[in-house]
Scaffold this active site. Sequence first.
Site, PDB file in Angstrom:
ATOM      1  CB  ALA A  11      -0.929  -0.019   1.211  1.00 25.78           C
ATOM      2  CB  VAL A  14       3.561   1.597  -7.159  1.00 22.68           C
ATOM      3  CG1 VAL A  14       2.945   0.977  -8.404  1.00 22.68           C
ATOM      4  CG2 VAL A  14       4.868   2.289  -7.507  1.00 22.68           C
ATOM      5  N   GLY A  15       1.276   1.082  -5.070  1.00 21.90           N
ATOM      6  CA  GLY A  15       0.107   0.273  -4.726  1.00 21.90           C
ATOM      7  C   GLY A  15      -1.126   1.121  -4.463  1.00 21.90           C
ATOM      8  NE  ARG A  89      13.955   0.528 -13.097  1.00 24.70           N
ATOM      9  CZ  ARG A  89      14.422   1.416 -13.964  1.00 24.70           C
ATOM     10  NH1 ARG A  89      15.605   1.246 -14.520  1.00 24.70           N
ATOM     11  NH2 ARG A  89      13.720   2.478 -14.286  1.00 24.70           N
ATOM     12  CB  VAL A 119       4.532  -3.276  -9.935  1.00 25.15           C
ATOM     13  CG1 VAL A 119       5.080  -1.870 -10.119  1.00 25.15           C
ATOM     14  CG2 VAL A 119       3.196  -3.413 -10.659  1.00 25.15           C
ATOM     15  CB  THR A 120       8.224  -5.858  -6.682  1.00 22.22           C
ATOM     16  OG1 THR A 120       6.985  -5.692  -5.993  1.00 22.22           O
ATOM     17  CG2 THR A 120       9.378  -5.690  -5.710  1.00 22.22           C
ATOM     18  NE  ARG A 152       9.383   6.682 -16.346  1.00 24.44           N
ATOM     19  CZ  ARG A 152       9.720   5.873 -15.358  1.00 24.44           C
ATOM     20  NH1 ARG A 152      10.536   4.857 -15.588  1.00 24.44           N
ATOM     21  NH2 ARG A 152       9.268   6.073 -14.141  1.00 24.44           N
ATOM     22  CG  HIS A 176      11.862  -1.751 -15.706  1.00 24.26           C
ATOM     23  ND1 HIS A 176      11.488  -0.661 -16.452  1.00 24.26           N
ATOM     24  CD2 HIS A 176      11.723  -1.381 -14.414  1.00 24.26           C
ATOM     25  CE1 HIS A 176      11.142   0.317 -15.639  1.00 24.26           C
ATOM     26  NE2 HIS A 176      11.284  -0.086 -14.399  1.00 24.26           N
TER      27      HIS A 176
HETATM   28  P1  A3D Z   1       6.851   2.041  -1.360  1.00 18.21           P
HETATM   29  O1  A3D Z   1       6.098   3.325  -1.389  1.00 18.21           O
HETATM   30  O2  A3D Z   1       8.005   1.898  -0.429  1.00 18.21           O
HETATM   31  O3  A3D Z   1       5.782   0.885  -1.049  1.00 18.21           O
HETATM   32  C1  A3D Z   1       6.126  -0.441  -0.868  1.00 18.21           C
HETATM   33  C2  A3D Z   1       5.147  -1.020   0.149  1.00 18.21           C
HETATM   34  O4  A3D Z   1       5.362  -2.429   0.238  1.00 18.21           O
HETATM   35  C3  A3D Z   1       5.307  -0.453   1.564  1.00 18.21           C
HETATM   36  O5  A3D Z   1       4.083   0.110   2.005  1.00 18.21           O
HETATM   37  C4  A3D Z   1       5.700  -1.660   2.385  1.00 18.21           C
HETATM   38  O6  A3D Z   1       5.179  -1.638   3.710  1.00 18.21           O
HETATM   39  C5  A3D Z   1       5.066  -2.788   1.568  1.00 18.21           C
HETATM   40  N1  A3D Z   1       5.607  -4.108   1.859  1.00 18.21           N
HETATM   41  C6  A3D Z   1       6.883  -4.469   2.112  1.00 18.21           C
HETATM   42  N2  A3D Z   1       6.957  -5.785   2.337  1.00 18.21           N
HETATM   43  C7  A3D Z   1       5.698  -6.266   2.199  1.00 18.21           C
HETATM   44  C8  A3D Z   1       5.123  -7.565   2.309  1.00 18.21           C
HETATM   45  N3  A3D Z   1       5.871  -8.652   2.575  1.00 18.21           N
HETATM   46  N4  A3D Z   1       3.803  -7.689   2.125  1.00 18.21           N
HETATM   47  C9  A3D Z   1       3.015  -6.617   1.852  1.00 18.21           C
HETATM   48  N5  A3D Z   1       3.505  -5.360   1.744  1.00 18.21           N
HETATM   49  C10 A3D Z   1       4.823  -5.205   1.920  1.00 18.21           C
HETATM   50  O7  A3D Z   1       7.404   1.679  -2.815  1.00 18.21           O
HETATM   51  P2  A3D Z   1       6.706   2.021  -4.224  1.00 18.21           P
HETATM   52  O8  A3D Z   1       5.253   1.783  -4.106  1.00 18.21           O
HETATM   53  O9  A3D Z   1       7.204   3.335  -4.696  1.00 18.21           O
HETATM   54  O10 A3D Z   1       7.402   0.916  -5.149  1.00 18.21           O
HETATM   55  C11 A3D Z   1       7.065  -0.440  -4.952  1.00 18.21           C
HETATM   56  C12 A3D Z   1       7.933  -1.336  -5.839  1.00 18.21           C
HETATM   57  O11 A3D Z   1       7.601  -1.103  -7.204  1.00 18.21           O
HETATM   58  C13 A3D Z   1       9.447  -1.071  -5.735  1.00 18.21           C
HETATM   59  O12 A3D Z   1      10.152  -2.292  -5.806  1.00 18.21           O
HETATM   60  C14 A3D Z   1       9.733  -0.229  -6.948  1.00 18.21           C
HETATM   61  O13 A3D Z   1      11.082  -0.309  -7.361  1.00 18.21           O
HETATM   62  C15 A3D Z   1       8.809  -0.873  -7.951  1.00 18.21           C
HETATM   63  N6  A3D Z   1       8.485  -0.051  -9.108  1.00 18.21           N
HETATM   64  C16 A3D Z   1       8.573  -0.655 -10.323  1.00 18.21           C
HETATM   65  C17 A3D Z   1       8.290   0.048 -11.451  1.00 18.21           C
HETATM   66  C18 A3D Z   1       8.388  -0.619 -12.780  1.00 18.21           C
HETATM   67  O14 A3D Z   1       8.220   0.012 -13.803  1.00 18.21           O
HETATM   68  C19 A3D Z   1       8.698  -2.033 -12.862  1.00 18.21           C
HETATM   69  C20 A3D Z   1       7.914   1.392 -11.371  1.00 18.21           C
HETATM   70  C21 A3D Z   1       7.805   1.971 -10.121  1.00 18.21           C
HETATM   71  C22 A3D Z   1       8.088   1.223  -8.973  1.00 18.21           C
END
Ligand code: A3D
Length: 317
Positions: A11, A14-15, A89, A119-120, A152, A176
């Site tokens: 959450a 991104v989520g 990454r 997405v991770t 992009r 990526h």
């Molecule tokens: P962030 O805002 O830190 O959110 C990640 C969330 O994951 C946090 O709220 C954590 O508490 C939660 N989390 C951690 N471990 C767990 C678990 N075991 N179960 C459930 N929730 C958990 O990060 P974000 O939202 O900015 O990015 C999330 C991921 O997406 C990262 O790995 C980014 O690098 C990746 N990402 C990928 C892209 C692509 O284009 C592939 C683009 C943007 C972000």
Amino acid sequence: MSLPRVTVIGAGQVGATTAHLLALKGLADVVLIDVVDGLAQGKALDMMQSAPVEGFVGRLTGTTDWAALADSRVVVVTAGLARKPGMSRDDLLAANANIVGPIAERIAAGSPKAIIVVVTNPLDVMVALALRRSKFPKPRVIGMAGILDSARLRTVIAQRLDTAPSAVQAMILGSHGDMMVALRSSITVNGKPLTGLLPAAEITQLIDRAKNGGAEIVSLLKTGSAFYAPASSAVQMVDAILNDRHVVLPVCAWLEGEYGLRDVCIGVPAQLSAQGIERVVEMPLAAEERSALHAAAEQVKAGIKSLANIQPAGARA
Ligand code: A3D
């Protein structure tokens, strides 16, 4: 009206943005799961309170309870660490493998018919890991990256030519990361080849800016990485699945001989429908594009191989 259920794991930036977009577009009832107590609950409640204003009918709930995964048509995995300035990454690989691996097993147990959208980061390796640990059929584990990377590129070209971003068609394939592959000869603007509109050196500069688009945002934000366009891109994939659109999008898919590659997940055009990946679409590639795709695949394979050396979280080195 009953809507399909989509679970978003993580959450964070991104989520939460993905969850809100899914609700705003009327696509799904959304369950948001995070390990941090209160985070998913609080964000879901906040988003739900935008329903009367925005006029959407779907429900948003937040929880730390994995039982809420049940009956999901699609599960979007955004849980994990995001990049900080100076990080690649791939620096995220070990930490996020220890998050995504167990989550894939939970999805398989809790929602065995779901389609997983990963997405991770590092994206391509995490897709391979989710595939392995969920034991799902290959069409049901898909990675989001190519839509974002292509968006992009489409955006920087549109800005340069002062035209609508949607008038620019461009595709970025491959991994990526540093080795993404822009199909430069097939970029069009309002149907015209970009190669006829801009000098080659300038096209190269625009492609480089798009490739570094994620790092540019990381260095501006200083904490965290991009999330609005990533969430839009993930939602486009979910929409294609829920609405059985049979649309061709650049996504990370497991390859079994397509483009001369196998035993690897990488960004390629694929037709998405209710079953997930219907087929990988083989586009004609220039010789240098094909060799760049193969080089990217080698790098992803090395990442997949390195998963075997990762200690489970909490284990002694
Ligand atoms: P962030 O805002 O830190 O959110 C990640 C969330 O994951 C946090 O709220 C954590 O508490 C939660 N989390 C951690 N471990 C767990 C678990 N075991 N179960 C459930 N929730 C958990 O990060 P974000 O939202 O900015 O990015 C999330 C991921 O997406 C990262 O790995 C980014 O690098 C990746 N990402 C990928 C892209 C692509 O284009 C592939 C683009 C943007 C972000």
